[in-house]
Scaffold this motif. Structure first.
Motif, PDB file in Angstrom:
ATOM      1  N   GLU A 204       0.836  -1.208   0.000  1.00  0.00           N
ATOM      2  CA  GLU A 204       0.000   0.000   0.000  1.00  0.00           C
ATOM      3  C   GLU A 204       0.869   1.256   0.000  1.00  0.00           C
ATOM      4  O   GLU A 204       0.637   2.199  -0.769  1.00  0.00           O
ATOM      5  CB  GLU A 204      -0.917  -0.011   1.215  1.00  0.00           C
ATOM      6  CG  GLU A 204      -1.866   1.195   1.251  1.00  0.00           C
ATOM      7  CD  GLU A 204      -2.788   1.175   2.454  1.00  0.00           C
ATOM      8  OE1 GLU A 204      -3.542   2.139   2.631  1.00  0.00           O
ATOM      9  OE2 GLU A 204      -2.748   0.189   3.229  1.00  0.00           O
ATOM     10  N   LEU A 205       1.896   1.255   0.847  1.00  0.00           N
ATOM     11  CA  LEU A 205       2.783   2.409   0.930  1.00  0.00           C
ATOM     12  C   LEU A 205       3.616   2.561  -0.344  1.00  0.00           C
ATOM     13  O   LEU A 205       3.745   3.662  -0.897  1.00  0.00           O
ATOM     14  CB  LEU A 205       3.705   2.261   2.141  1.00  0.00           C
ATOM     15  CG  LEU A 205       4.769   3.352   2.329  1.00  0.00           C
ATOM     16  CD1 LEU A 205       4.125   4.725   2.425  1.00  0.00           C
ATOM     17  CD2 LEU A 205       5.615   3.054   3.565  1.00  0.00           C
ATOM     18  N   GLY A 206       4.164   1.439  -0.829  1.00  0.00           N
ATOM     19  CA  GLY A 206       5.007   1.498  -2.021  1.00  0.00           C
ATOM     20  C   GLY A 206       4.256   1.967  -3.260  1.00  0.00           C
ATOM     21  O   GLY A 206       4.767   2.784  -4.033  1.00  0.00           O
ATOM     22  N   LEU A 207       3.037   1.484  -3.429  1.00  0.00           N
ATOM     23  CA  LEU A 207       2.249   1.872  -4.604  1.00  0.00           C
ATOM     24  C   LEU A 207       1.768   3.321  -4.504  1.00  0.00           C
ATOM     25  O   LEU A 207       1.643   4.009  -5.524  1.00  0.00           O
ATOM     26  CB  LEU A 207       1.055   0.926  -4.765  1.00  0.00           C
ATOM     27  CG  LEU A 207       1.416  -0.518  -5.138  1.00  0.00           C
ATOM     28  CD1 LEU A 207       0.161  -1.389  -5.184  1.00  0.00           C
ATOM     29  CD2 LEU A 207       2.151  -0.575  -6.478  1.00  0.00           C
ATOM     30  N   THR A 208       1.516   3.785  -3.274  1.00  0.00           N
ATOM     31  CA  THR A 208       1.120   5.184  -3.096  1.00  0.00           C
ATOM     32  C   THR A 208       2.286   6.109  -3.428  1.00  0.00           C
ATOM     33  O   THR A 208       2.135   7.107  -4.152  1.00  0.00           O
ATOM     34  CB  THR A 208       0.652   5.437  -1.648  1.00  0.00           C
ATOM     35  OG1 THR A 208      -0.424   4.550  -1.341  1.00  0.00           O
ATOM     36  CG2 THR A 208       0.184   6.870  -1.489  1.00  0.00           C
ATOM     37  N   MET A 209       3.478   5.783  -2.929  1.00  0.00           N
ATOM     38  CA  MET A 209       4.668   6.571  -3.253  1.00  0.00           C
ATOM     39  C   MET A 209       5.005   6.497  -4.738  1.00  0.00           C
ATOM     40  O   MET A 209       5.550   7.442  -5.321  1.00  0.00           O
ATOM     41  CB  MET A 209       5.862   6.084  -2.430  1.00  0.00           C
ATOM     42  CG  MET A 209       5.770   6.372  -0.944  1.00  0.00           C
ATOM     43  SD  MET A 209       7.184   5.713  -0.026  1.00  0.00           S
ATOM     44  CE  MET A 209       8.510   6.774  -0.629  1.00  0.00           C
ATOM     45  N   ALA A 210       4.653   5.367  -5.353  1.00  0.00           N
ATOM     46  CA  ALA A 210       4.954   5.173  -6.774  1.00  0.00           C
ATOM     47  C   ALA A 210       4.265   6.228  -7.643  1.00  0.00           C
ATOM     48  O   ALA A 210       4.788   6.607  -8.703  1.00  0.00           O
ATOM     49  CB  ALA A 210       4.521   3.775  -7.210  1.00  0.00           C
ATOM     50  N   ILE A 211       3.103   6.707  -7.199  1.00  0.00           N
ATOM     51  CA  ILE A 211       2.394   7.742  -7.967  1.00  0.00           C
ATOM     52  C   ILE A 211       3.263   8.996  -8.067  1.00  0.00           C
ATOM     53  O   ILE A 211       3.460   9.570  -9.148  1.00  0.00           O
ATOM     54  CB  ILE A 211       1.044   8.077  -7.299  1.00  0.00           C
ATOM     55  CG1 ILE A 211       0.137   6.851  -7.294  1.00  0.00           C
ATOM     56  CG2 ILE A 211       0.372   9.251  -8.010  1.00  0.00           C
ATOM     57  CD1 ILE A 211      -1.144   7.029  -6.484  1.00  0.00           C
TER      58      ILE A 211
END
Length: 260
Positions: A204-211
């Motif tokens: 969840e954190l990694g994909l949010t930062m990925a944006i």
């Protein structure tokens, strides 16, 4: 792990800035890894989550360079394969070998890279200048070894690829940066695969930062094509020296304290 909306927003902003810098000179992890650790993420999960979000940034920059015609994947397929294999071997090897010796050499490599970009009179090849290595030789020698290094440790991978493309492949700095991002994405995916198998990324954190990283990297890639050497050259020097000093501070704090 539960993080507040404020902390999540800050991490996304840091990821965007890191992606912007990474697309031009590498070293975005200098921002994102400490930010993740400061948010209370355990080191192993911080590294894995960072690799997850940075993969989106390297993909974004690579896609932009490919669509602009700066990079032809057909001419890079062997380098891509060799880099993936090297990174996969490196990610496996680091689980069984102490990396302290290699870690102590990295600052020297980064200082050498920044010195090369600082003192080279021209980073644009002459029309009749031939590369020192063929595409195949470059793929096997540089793709495999630097890919291994990225899977094994990673700091400064983008800068190492860039200087190899300029010095050995005789590419312009813009063309070298574009090719670097393609191979960076390749090694990121290889290393990320092993992190995923170990169950380490915080999705969840990694994909949010990925944006944020994706958007930042796209903007950085545009700046590379728009301003080229004027922006990339000093940024590579700054980021290489910053990474070198950071590593030296971690390894030999008393030495730097006596100097400064």
């Amino acid at each position: 792990m539960d993080l507040s909306l404020e902390v999540m927003a800050l991490l996304v902003a840091v990821a965007a800035l890191a992606g912007f810098i990474d697309a031009m000179a590498g070293g975005g992890g200098l921002l994102t890894v400490p930010a993740l650790l400061a948010a209370g993420i355990p080191p192993a999960q911080a590294l894995a989550t960072n690799k997850l979000q940075s993969s989106f940034g390297s993909f974004s920059a690579s896609l932009y360079f490919i669509r602009s015609g700066t990079v032809k994947l057909k001419s890079m397929w062997l380098s891509i394969v060799c880099t993936f294999i090297g990174a996969a071997i490196g990610a496996t090897t680091v689980q069984h070998i102490n990396a302290d010796v290699l870690m102590s050499i990295i600052p020297i490599i980064l200082i050498a890279i920044s010195s090369y970009f600082l003192f080279s009179k021209s980073l644009s090849p002459k029309p009749d200048e031939k590369p020192l290595l063929s595409e195949a030789a470059f793929a096997f020698a540089i793709g495999t070894s630097v890919g291994f290094y990225d899977g094994f440790l990673g700091p400064g991978t983008g800068s190492i690829f860039a200087v190899c493309f300029v010095a050995l492949g005789r590419y312009s700095l813009v063309a070298a940066t574009a090719r670097t991002k393609v191979l960076n994405f390749t090694s990121n995916i290889a290393a990320l695969s092993f992190f995923i198998m170990a169950g380490l990324p915080i999705w969840e954190l990694g994909l949010t930062m990925a944006i944020g990283n994706f958007i930042g990297a796209r903007l950085g890639a545009k700046v590379v094509l728009g301003n080229g050497q004027k922006v990339v050259r000093p940024l590579v020097i700054i980021m290489s020296m910053t990474m070198a000093l950071k590593l030296l501070w971690e390894q030999h704090p008393q030495l730097l304290q006596s100097i400064f």
